[in-house]
Design an enzyme around this catalytic site. Structure first.
Site, PDB file in Angstrom:
ATOM      1  N   HIS A  86       0.867  -1.107  -0.135  1.00 12.71           N
ATOM      2  CA  HIS A  86      -0.052  -0.096  -0.003  1.00 12.71           C
ATOM      3  C   HIS A  86       0.943   1.193  -0.109  1.00 12.71           C
ATOM      4  CE1 HIS A  86      -2.921   2.889   1.060  1.00 12.71           C
ATOM      5  NE2 HIS A  86      -2.166   3.320   2.036  1.00 12.71           N
TER       6      HIS A  86
ATOM      7  N   ASP B  87       7.332  22.069 -25.912  1.00  7.35           N
ATOM      8  CA  ASP B  87       7.027  20.558 -25.386  1.00  7.35           C
ATOM      9  C   ASP B  87       8.149  20.533 -24.288  1.00  7.35           C
ATOM     10  OD1 ASP B  87       7.047  17.784 -24.899  1.00  7.35           O
ATOM     11  OD2 ASP B  87       5.968  17.763 -26.889  1.00  7.35           O
TER      12      ASP B  87
ATOM     13  N   TRP C  73       7.055  -0.139   4.068  1.00 13.24           N
ATOM     14  CA  TRP C  73       7.878   0.288   2.600  1.00 13.24           C
ATOM     15  C   TRP C  73       9.127   0.954   2.982  1.00 13.24           C
ATOM     16  CZ3 TRP C  73       9.070   5.606   1.368  1.00 13.24           C
ATOM     17  CH2 TRP C  73       9.020   6.410   2.254  1.00 13.24           C
TER      18      TRP C  73
ATOM     19  N   SER D 111      13.068   6.269 -13.498  1.00 14.86           N
ATOM     20  CA  SER D 111      12.074   7.072 -14.333  1.00 14.86           C
ATOM     21  C   SER D 111      12.167   8.320 -13.666  1.00 14.86           C
ATOM     22  CB  SER D 111      10.948   6.378 -14.026  1.00 14.86           C
ATOM     23  OG  SER D 111       9.630   7.382 -14.254  1.00 14.86           O
ATOM     24  N   SER D 112      12.075   8.384 -12.307  1.00 14.04           N
ATOM     25  CA  SER D 112      11.986   9.660 -11.527  1.00 14.04           C
ATOM     26  C   SER D 112      13.202  10.510 -11.989  1.00 14.04           C
ATOM     27  CB  SER D 112      11.920   9.655  -9.991  1.00 14.04           C
ATOM     28  OG  SER D 112      10.832   9.052  -9.676  1.00 14.04           O
TER      29      SER D 112
ATOM     30  N   HIS E   4      13.433  11.597   3.937  1.00 11.20           N
ATOM     31  CA  HIS E   4      12.564  13.000   4.268  1.00 11.20           C
ATOM     32  C   HIS E   4      12.618  13.922   2.996  1.00 11.20           C
ATOM     33  CE1 HIS E   4      10.443  15.181   7.121  1.00 11.20           C
ATOM     34  NE2 HIS E   4      11.124  16.196   6.319  1.00 11.20           N
TER      35      HIS E   4
ATOM     36  N   GLU F 286      12.184  13.122   0.107  1.00 16.01           N
ATOM     37  CA  GLU F 286      11.028  12.587  -0.473  1.00 16.01           C
ATOM     38  C   GLU F 286       9.584  13.203  -0.110  1.00 16.01           C
ATOM     39  OE1 GLU F 286      10.722  10.684  -3.000  1.00 16.01           O
ATOM     40  OE2 GLU F 286       8.665   9.815  -2.839  1.00 16.01           O
TER      41      GLU F 286
ATOM     42  N   TYR G   3       8.998  15.794   0.908  1.00 13.85           N
ATOM     43  CA  TYR G   3       8.902  17.459   0.228  1.00 13.85           C
ATOM     44  C   TYR G   3       8.721  17.223  -1.235  1.00 13.85           C
ATOM     45  CZ  TYR G   3       9.739  18.758   4.745  1.00 13.85           C
ATOM     46  OH  TYR G   3       9.551  18.712   6.255  1.00 13.85           O
TER      47      TYR G   3
ATOM     48  N   SER H  20      -1.219  27.121  -4.867  1.00 16.13           N
ATOM     49  CA  SER H  20      -0.648  28.580  -5.033  1.00 16.13           C
ATOM     50  C   SER H  20      -1.238  29.052  -6.453  1.00 16.13           C
ATOM     51  CB  SER H  20       0.884  28.816  -4.966  1.00 16.13           C
ATOM     52  OG  SER H  20       1.284  28.234  -3.766  1.00 16.13           O
TER      53      SER H  20
ATOM     54  N   HIS I  71      15.115  12.598  12.355  1.00 16.50           N
ATOM     55  CA  HIS I  71      13.671  12.760  13.049  1.00 16.50           C
ATOM     56  C   HIS I  71      13.012  11.500  13.171  1.00 16.50           C
ATOM     57  CE1 HIS I  71      11.621  15.395   9.884  1.00 16.50           C
ATOM     58  NE2 HIS I  71      11.234  14.133   9.851  1.00 16.50           N
ATOM     59  N   HIS I  72      13.076  10.649  12.072  1.00 14.02           N
ATOM     60  CA  HIS I  72      12.376   9.423  11.793  1.00 14.02           C
ATOM     61  C   HIS I  72      12.894   8.233  12.650  1.00 14.02           C
ATOM     62  CE1 HIS I  72      10.200  10.873   8.307  1.00 14.02           C
ATOM     63  NE2 HIS I  72      11.271  11.539   8.148  1.00 14.02           N
TER      64      HIS I  72
ATOM     65  N   THR J 170       7.037  26.698   6.315  1.00 17.01           N
ATOM     66  CA  THR J 170       5.791  26.224   6.139  1.00 17.01           C
ATOM     67  C   THR J 170       4.817  27.023   6.576  1.00 17.01           C
ATOM     68  OG1 THR J 170       6.955  24.279   6.495  1.00 17.01           O
ATOM     69  CG2 THR J 170       4.381  24.087   6.136  1.00 17.01           C
TER      70      THR J 170
ATOM     71  N   LYS K 270       4.083  29.812   4.290  1.00 12.36           N
ATOM     72  CA  LYS K 270       3.199  29.573   3.091  1.00 12.36           C
ATOM     73  C   LYS K 270       1.721  29.627   3.456  1.00 12.36           C
ATOM     74  CE  LYS K 270       4.865  27.033  -0.315  1.00 12.36           C
ATOM     75  NZ  LYS K 270       6.022  27.418  -1.102  1.00 12.36           N
TER      76      LYS K 270
ATOM     77  N   ARG L 146       1.686   0.908  14.921  1.00 14.31           N
ATOM     78  CA  ARG L 146       1.296   0.721  13.523  1.00 14.31           C
ATOM     79  C   ARG L 146       1.689  -0.671  13.070  1.00 14.31           C
ATOM     80  NH1 ARG L 146       5.554   4.334  10.217  1.00 14.31           N
ATOM     81  NH2 ARG L 146       4.382   3.638   8.565  1.00 14.31           N
TER      82      ARG L 146
END
Lengths: 530, 388
Positions: free
Chosen positions: A82, A111, A147, A174-175, A258, A260, A262, A273, A307-308, A333, A336, A455
């Protein structure tokens, strides 16, 4: 930001020379950014539904305590896949789909810079997705280590893990290609007069996102490659008995992980925006500070990864450093959010579906931001790490954050892309159902986490039963609401009333100077940007 | 749901739904009536957990106040600045002063959060001068407690019956949070826990103590707690560690000084008595009986009560050529585990966790259960001989 004279007519109707193969070959061989954008978006829709099926299976198992429909190992595969499918299959490709459609249109480019590489970046995805999903069928089942694929658990796993590793490699390639393409396009193909600080904010956020992608996707590829060699070739990167360290995997993973998060949220910031000023009929407030805030968030994202990992047992200095750095992210943040509110202030607001999703985004994303601040506080995090509080937090920023912004973006640009309007009533239903059921699903998870439910467990103690039942009911409501989304989009494309060139009164970016539907080839002559 | 009929299951669901709806409506109105433990962090019993509790309360309410402030402005705007009310859009779009203000003020608020948080971090890290030390080792999927100061150790296993997990029996009060032998510590003493793991990463977490420390194979980490109040405190493994991750609870019993001394004494005696005579020749039936218990505590999670394992993941013992073949080969596998391609597999080495007698018993059990009828008993002396 650039202001476009509204009487400007791009006038491509007479030379809309769409020479392309028809049928399936059109899509396989296409180098057109619009076709590829469409492919990305449909791919991510399919992955979103696939990941949703896994999510609903999880919520069915968790509807009541006890084991009912799946066994624990399969449950772990469900949570793992998932996460992987939603992150790498749904959210990221959707963001690239928006970039493909919108970046050339918004900067007045004909293009993407590397049109053939663009085709390849997309067509890698179905193969990666096939690898990921088919891993359910191999002996031992799909990867079941989360994951995050922490070693040594993922070293211990069956061959489903190898499928996942190769899928991640392909998705990463790809990314990276997509990111190179987007950066090159933005830096080189802007219409004359479109200086960097005149670019629409969506283009800015994607420019920064693309740099993040190039910086961290190779790191992830490195981490999973080390995992692969630990699994099969006798290395000991993550095995203490061979001189390695299991925690090193986490450091490398989160150095990717991390930034990732963002990568997944910055394009959404850009979409919101764009939508807010359009429906406030007022320019975006603090354009320059929005650009700087986005840049600051991207830079800070490289120094907060641990922090993870507050519970792995790092020295006090490490915990304090990563706590402070993480708390600092609240500043840009916050800027924004304040700018968005100031954009709406004293505007002339209307509430079509894109605007509803943009407002829903700000409201719920800010909640996710605040729970992020709670989690940044090391001692509180140690209590909440790996609980449902974290699950609630990241679904607030990823579902109500990224995904809501994407919904808003689809409704906003669909008239331009397809030339047809969606049904406003259905769009509003989709918004309110999603909004309500999202909160029914994920708000109770804060309570579950605080009360101590870990979890990634298929079964739980009975004091968690009530909120789990509420969450499961909400999840089914949310899942079914997305069928309505699919229906609304299909109905619009097939039967929607013809859209005018500029259906939104307050919109002022370049794509609205083009006819609807947008011709196959656009801006072959660069537009004038004043 | 074989034994519970559908009607009573439906009643149970209806009851829970009612309960859930009640909980939701209570939350909407006052929220205070319901037990704390459903909404908030568990009641702390250590000073660290209390500090965490207060930190969370302080930060959460600060966030709530800011949230309400910011969104009052937004919702005022949504209400008042509508086109449908004829509101004309202003065209302002920049104000450097405002940007500076809303950069600096949040920064100052963060400073007021960082200060108390840092104090707690430093307090949590101070594991110096403990009154006692217990080594905690996480295994798939159980915890092992080693009382280093007293030379005894034991394994703590989940006791929730399989029938409750599979909904054939009504779930007990401490469903999934109950073990055969809890960790026992005295109240008011500073307990240092050394935490490690034998296979994959686990995480030792007792919410009421404010302790969560990952157990990392090959490394020893430490944490500490001083539980002020006698009682039984329950937690769970907090790091995904494989199939039975949800089924390896942590239970800590905090006893008064006197009760703890008595418990310690009893444990030491038990430990001395349990040193079996290695040369004793056991009756096969006694070995099988003892082996069944060892199997239930250590092997059943993978190889299953049926001995059939999980196809593709965990091999079957029923009909296995190893279990029905020469004794020595099986003894060596149980002692040393299975290593494939230079990496340990899920079949870990048991030589450090189980005694010779336990290994002899469990092997005898597997060789004479299900479809296996070797009629052979393995004696502790044979296991001892293979330990080399």
């Amino acid at each position: 930001m650039s202001s476009i004279p509204h009487d400007h007519v791009a006038g491509h109707a007479h030379d809309d020379h769409a020479h392309h193969p028809s049928g399936i070959m059109r899509w396989i061989t296409t180098t057109n950014h619009k076709d590829i954008g469409t492919l990305y978006l449909w791919f991510s829709m399919i992955m979103f539904l696939a990941g949703g099926v896994l999510a609903l299976t999880i919520r069915t198992e968790l509807f009541q305590p006890g084991l009912q429909i799946v066994d624990p190992e399969f449950f772990n595969s469900l949570t793992t896949l998932h996460g992987l499918i939603m992150i790498f299959g749904a959210i990221m490709p959707a963001a690239v789909g928006f970039a493909n459609w919108q970046v050339p249109l918004m900067i007045g480019a004909p293009d993407m810079a590397f049109a053939r590489m663009n085709n390849w970046s997309f067509w890698l995805l179905p193969f990666a997705a096939t690898l990921l999903i088919s891993s359910f069928l191999v002996p031992g089942g799909a990867a079941a280590g989360g994951w995050t694929m922490y070693a040594p658990l993922s070293v211990q796993a069956g061959m489903g893990m190898d499928f996942t590793i190769f899928a991640v490699h392909i998705l990463g390639a790809s990314s990276i290609m997509g990111a190179i393409n987007i950066i090159t396009t933005i830096l080189n193909l802007r219409a004359p007069g479109m200086t960097l600080m005149k670019m629409p904010l969506f283009v800015w956020t994607w420019l920064i996102t693309a740099y993040l992608l190039i910086a961290v996707m190779p790191v992830l590829a490195g981490a999973v490659t080390m995992l692969l060699t630990d699994r099969h070739f006798g290395t000991s990167f993550f095995n203490a008995a061979g001189g390695g360290d299991p925690v090193m995997f986490q450091h490398i993973f989160w150095f990717f992980g991390h930034p990732e998060v963002y990568i997944m949220i910055l394009p959404s910031f850009g979409i919101v925006s764009t939508i807010l000023p359009a429906f406030s009929r007022k320019p975006l407030f603090g354009y320059a500070s929005m650009v700087y805030a986005t840049g600051s968030i991207a830079i800070l994202s490289f120094i907060v990864w641990a922090h993870h990992m507050f519970t792995v047992g790092m020295p006090a200095a490490g915990q304090v450093f990563f706590m402070y750095a993480t708390m600092l992210i609240a500043v840009p943040t916050g800027v924004k959010v304040f700018n968005w509110v100031a954009t709406m202030w004293k505007g002339s607001l209307t509430f079509e579906t894109p605007m509803l999703f943009a407002i829903g985004f700000i409201f719920l994303f800010t909640m996710g931001g605040f729970t992020g601040l709670v989690l940044a506080i090391t001692p509180v995090d140690i209590q909440l790490q790996d609980t449902y509080y974290v699950v609630a937090h990241f679904h607030y920023v990823l579902v109500a954050g990224s995904l809501f912004a994407f919904f808003g973006g689809i409704y906003y640009w669909l008239p331009k892309w397809s030339g047809r309007m969606y049904d406003e009533t259905l769009g509003k239903w989709h918004f309110w159902l999603s909004m309500i059921f999202f909160n029914v699903t994920f708000f109770p998870m804060h309570f579950l986490g605080l009360a101590g439910m870990p979890r990634r467990i298929p079964d739980y103690a009975t004091q968690f039963a009530d909120w789990n039942m509420v969450a499961s009911i909400g999840a089914f409501g949310f899942g079914l609401s997305q069928i309505l989304f699919l229906y609304t989009v299909l109905k619009a494309i097939r039967f929607g009333p013809r859209a005018p060139a500029r259906p939104w009164e307050g919109s002022d970016t370049l794509e609205w100077t083009l006819p609807s539907p947008v011709p196959y080839h656009t801006f072959e002559t660069p537009p004038a940007v004043v | 749901m074989d034994r519970i009929d559908t009607a009573s299951a439906a009643t149970e669901i209806a009851r829970r739904m009612g309960h859930a709806a009640l909980a939701a409506s209570l939350l909407a109105s006052s929220g205070a009536v319901y037990a704390e433990r459903e909404y908030n962090l568990q009641t702390p019993v250590t000073s660290i957990a209390a500090q965490i509790f207060d930190l969370h309360t302080y930060i959460m309410w600060t966030c709530v106040v800011i949230f309400v402030g910011v969104f009052s402005v937004m919702f005022y705007s949504i209400f008042a600045h509508r086109k449908s009310k004829g509101h004309q859009a202003a065209q302002f779009h920049e104000n450097t002063m405002v940007e500076i203000v809303w950069t600096v003020i949040p920064f100052l608020i963060l400073l007021f959060m960082a200060f108390p948080a840092t104090k707690t971090v430093l307090a949590m890290k101070d594991a110096s001068v403990p009154d006692m030390t217990v080594k905690v080792t996480g295994f798939q999927w159980k915890w092992h407690y080693d009382y280093l100061d007293h030379g005894f150790s034991y394994v703590s296993n989940l006791t929730t019956p399989d029938a409750q997990i599979h909904n054939r029996e009504v779930k007990g009060e401490h469903y999934l949070l109950e073990v055969d032998q809890p960790m026992v510590v005295p109240a008011g003493k500073k307990v240092r826990v050394l935490i490690t793991a034998g296979d994959v990463i686990h995480s030792w977490w007792v919410p009421a103590f404010g302790v969560k420390q990952d157990a990392i194979p090959g490394f020893v980490r430490d944490s500490w707690f001083t539980a002020e109040k006698p009682g039984i405190y329950r937690g769970q493994c907090a790091e995904l560690c494989g199939k039975e991750h949800g089924f390896m609870p942590i239970v800590v019993e905090v006893k008064s000084a006197d009760d703890y001394a008595k418990w310690l004494d009893a444990q030491k005696k038990k430990s001395a008595a349990s040193v079996d005579d290695m040369n004793k020749v056991w009756d096969p039936n006694d070995l099988i009986a003892r082996g069944a218990k060892v199997y239930a505590a250590n092997c059943v999670a993978c190889h299953q009560a049926t001995g059939k394992g999980v196809p593709g993941a965990f091999p079957a013992l029923d009909g296995s050529p190893v279990v029905n073949g020469p004794k020595d080969a099986q003894i060596k596998i149980v002692l040393n585990g299975v290593v494939k391609d230079g990496e340990p597999t899920a079949m870990v080495a048991w030589k450090n966790t189980l005694s010779d007698t336990d290994i002899a018993a469990v092997i005898t059990y597997t060789r004479n259960s299900w479809g296996n009828h070797t009629n052979q008993a393995v004696q502790p002396a044979e296991v001892k001989a293979d330990r080399s």
